[in-house]
Scaffold this active site. Structure first.
Site, PDB file in Angstrom:
ATOM      1  N   CYS A   2       0.832  -1.211   0.000  1.00 12.36           N
ATOM      2  CA  CYS A   2       0.000   0.000   0.000  1.00 12.36           C
ATOM      3  C   CYS A   2       0.866   1.260   0.000  1.00 12.36           C
ATOM      4  O   CYS A   2       2.068   1.216   0.285  1.00 12.36           O
ATOM      5  CB  CYS A   2      -0.986  -0.030   1.172  1.00 12.36           C
ATOM      6  SG  CYS A   2      -0.383   0.725   2.681  1.00 12.36           S
ATOM      7  N   CYS A   5       2.738   1.996   3.208  1.00 12.06           N
ATOM      8  CA  CYS A   5       3.884   1.095   3.380  1.00 12.06           C
ATOM      9  C   CYS A   5       5.057   1.595   2.540  1.00 12.06           C
ATOM     10  O   CYS A   5       6.211   1.580   2.996  1.00 12.06           O
ATOM     11  CB  CYS A   5       3.507  -0.332   2.988  1.00 12.06           C
ATOM     12  SG  CYS A   5       2.587  -1.231   4.254  1.00 12.06           S
ATOM     13  N   ASP A  28       0.592  15.794   5.675  1.00  8.60           N
ATOM     14  CA  ASP A  28      -0.401  15.381   4.684  1.00  8.60           C
ATOM     15  C   ASP A  28      -0.205  16.193   3.404  1.00  8.60           C
ATOM     16  O   ASP A  28       0.042  17.397   3.442  1.00  8.60           O
ATOM     17  CB  ASP A  28      -1.819  15.597   5.241  1.00  8.60           C
ATOM     18  CG  ASP A  28      -2.871  14.861   4.436  1.00  8.60           C
ATOM     19  OD1 ASP A  28      -3.474  13.915   4.977  1.00  8.60           O
ATOM     20  OD2 ASP A  28      -3.084  15.217   3.256  1.00  8.60           O
ATOM     21  N   HIS A  44       2.017  -2.727   8.694  1.00  8.93           N
ATOM     22  CA  HIS A  44       0.712  -2.549   8.051  1.00  8.93           C
ATOM     23  C   HIS A  44      -0.416  -3.216   8.835  1.00  8.93           C
ATOM     24  O   HIS A  44      -0.378  -4.421   9.076  1.00  8.93           O
ATOM     25  CB  HIS A  44       0.719  -3.114   6.625  1.00  8.93           C
ATOM     26  CG  HIS A  44      -0.593  -2.914   5.925  1.00  8.93           C
ATOM     27  ND1 HIS A  44      -0.820  -1.911   5.014  1.00  8.93           N
ATOM     28  CD2 HIS A  44      -1.776  -3.565   6.057  1.00  8.93           C
ATOM     29  CE1 HIS A  44      -2.074  -1.963   4.612  1.00  8.93           C
ATOM     30  NE2 HIS A  44      -2.678  -2.969   5.224  1.00  8.93           N
ATOM     31  N   ASN A  82     -10.045   7.825  10.510  1.00  8.21           N
ATOM     32  CA  ASN A  82     -11.219   7.416   9.740  1.00  8.21           C
ATOM     33  C   ASN A  82     -11.155   5.904   9.590  1.00  8.21           C
ATOM     34  O   ASN A  82     -10.128   5.363   9.169  1.00  8.21           O
ATOM     35  CB  ASN A  82     -11.220   8.103   8.366  1.00  8.21           C
ATOM     36  CG  ASN A  82     -11.334   9.611   8.494  1.00  8.21           C
ATOM     37  OD1 ASN A  82     -12.002  10.113   9.387  1.00  8.21           O
ATOM     38  ND2 ASN A  82     -10.680  10.339   7.601  1.00  8.21           N
ATOM     39  N   HIS A  95      -3.882   5.110  10.067  1.00  5.13           N
ATOM     40  CA  HIS A  95      -3.227   6.410  10.240  1.00  5.13           C
ATOM     41  C   HIS A  95      -4.106   7.322  11.068  1.00  5.13           C
ATOM     42  O   HIS A  95      -5.331   7.240  11.021  1.00  5.13           O
ATOM     43  CB  HIS A  95      -2.913   7.067   8.889  1.00  5.13           C
ATOM     44  CG  HIS A  95      -4.093   7.227   7.976  1.00  5.13           C
ATOM     45  ND1 HIS A  95      -4.612   6.181   7.246  1.00  5.13           N
ATOM     46  CD2 HIS A  95      -4.874   8.298   7.702  1.00  5.13           C
ATOM     47  CE1 HIS A  95      -5.643   6.606   6.534  1.00  5.13           C
ATOM     48  NE2 HIS A  95      -5.838   7.880   6.797  1.00  5.13           N
ATOM     49  N   HIS A  97      -4.867  11.382  11.858  1.00  6.39           N
ATOM     50  CA  HIS A  97      -4.693  12.758  11.400  1.00  6.39           C
ATOM     51  C   HIS A  97      -4.498  13.632  12.632  1.00  6.39           C
ATOM     52  O   HIS A  97      -5.368  13.670  13.512  1.00  6.39           O
ATOM     53  CB  HIS A  97      -5.945  13.250  10.660  1.00  6.39           C
ATOM     54  CG  HIS A  97      -6.296  12.469   9.430  1.00  6.39           C
ATOM     55  ND1 HIS A  97      -6.008  12.913   8.161  1.00  6.39           N
ATOM     56  CD2 HIS A  97      -6.932  11.274   9.281  1.00  6.39           C
ATOM     57  CE1 HIS A  97      -6.456  12.023   7.270  1.00  6.39           C
ATOM     58  NE2 HIS A  97      -7.022  11.025   7.927  1.00  6.39           N
TER      59      HIS A  97
HETATM   60  P1  5GP Z   1      -8.079   8.999   4.926  1.00  7.70           P
HETATM   61  O1  5GP Z   1      -9.155   9.624   4.070  1.00  7.70           O
HETATM   62  O2  5GP Z   1      -7.735   7.609   4.461  1.00  7.70           O
HETATM   63  O3  5GP Z   1      -8.390   9.066   6.386  1.00  7.70           O
HETATM   64  O4  5GP Z   1      -6.811   9.931   4.770  1.00  7.70           O
HETATM   65  C1  5GP Z   1      -5.824   9.748   3.802  1.00  7.70           C
HETATM   66  C2  5GP Z   1      -4.971  11.009   3.796  1.00  7.70           C
HETATM   67  O5  5GP Z   1      -3.781  10.724   3.109  1.00  7.70           O
HETATM   68  C3  5GP Z   1      -5.623  12.204   3.105  1.00  7.70           C
HETATM   69  O6  5GP Z   1      -5.711  13.303   4.011  1.00  7.70           O
HETATM   70  C4  5GP Z   1      -4.691  12.500   1.932  1.00  7.70           C
HETATM   71  O7  5GP Z   1      -4.549  13.873   1.693  1.00  7.70           O
HETATM   72  C5  5GP Z   1      -3.384  11.866   2.372  1.00  7.70           C
HETATM   73  N1  5GP Z   1      -2.530  11.374   1.300  1.00  7.70           N
HETATM   74  C6  5GP Z   1      -2.903  10.605   0.245  1.00  7.70           C
HETATM   75  N2  5GP Z   1      -1.846  10.295  -0.528  1.00  7.70           N
HETATM   76  C7  5GP Z   1      -0.764  10.869   0.072  1.00  7.70           C
HETATM   77  C8  5GP Z   1       0.634  10.907  -0.252  1.00  7.70           C
HETATM   78  O8  5GP Z   1       1.109  10.331  -1.241  1.00  7.70           O
HETATM   79  N3  5GP Z   1       1.444  11.608   0.584  1.00  7.70           N
HETATM   80  C9  5GP Z   1       0.969  12.250   1.698  1.00  7.70           C
HETATM   81  N4  5GP Z   1       1.851  12.906   2.448  1.00  7.70           N
HETATM   82  N5  5GP Z   1      -0.337  12.242   2.025  1.00  7.70           N
HETATM   83  C10 5GP Z   1      -1.193  11.554   1.230  1.00  7.70           C
HETATM   84 ZN    ZN Z   2       0.427  -0.413   4.347  1.00  6.19          ZN
END
Ligand code: 5GP
Ligand code: ZN
Length: 117
Positions: A2, A5, A28, A44, A82, A95, A97
């Site tokens: 993923c 990872c 982010d 993971h 989330n 993860h 936030h």
């Molecule tokens: P989720 O919606 O799964 O709780 O949050 C995923 C978060 O990952 C989002 O806030 C999105 O902006 C962030 N994100 C997605 N792809 C990347 C990336 O390649 N690098 C970084 N630094 N953040 C990412």
């Molecule tokens: Zn992973």
């Protein structure tokens, strides 16, 4: 493997805030607050629902350090995970936030929720 990872093992570059053997904090890519940091275990697991107490114990101390490091420990912050489809999880690697850097709103969390005033 993923995307988180790949970030954890350095295959995809990231803007690191703090890193230890087991955890990584990085900015982010699409910040939703003045400070928006993602905190992950390097191991993971799909989501919080699969997290272990051991993993969470280490993550607690790590998260507190990150908050202090970026100066949010006194001002305050929000910590969100989330979980699953209804929770709005897009990346299926656990993860948290860490959001802060200003007063955060707390409303309209559900599309059918409306204020009565
Ligand atoms: P989720 O919606 O799964 O709780 O949050 C995923 C978060 O990952 C989002 O806030 C999105 O902006 C962030 N994100 C997605 N792809 C990347 C990336 O390649 N690098 C970084 N630094 N953040 C990412
Ligand atoms: Zn992973």
């Amino acid at each position: 493997m993923c995307i988180f990872c790949k970030i954890a093992n350095g295959e995809i570059p990231n803007n690191t805030v703090l890193e230890t053997e087991h955890y990584l904090a990085f900015h982010d890519i699409y910040p939703k607050a003045p400070i928006h940091i993602l905190i992950i275990p390097k191991q993971h697991v799909d989501s919080f629902q699969e997290a272990t107490p051991d993993m969470m114990a280490g993550l607690t101390t790590f998260t507190q350090k990150v908050a202090s490091l970026v100066g949010l420990d006194q001002a305050g912050y929000r910590l969100i995970t989330n979980n699953g489809d209804d929770g709005g999880q897009e990346i299926h690697h656990l993860h948290f936030h860490l959001l802060g850097g200003g007063k955060l709103k707390w409303d309209h969390l559900h599309e059918d929720t409306h204020r009565s005033i």
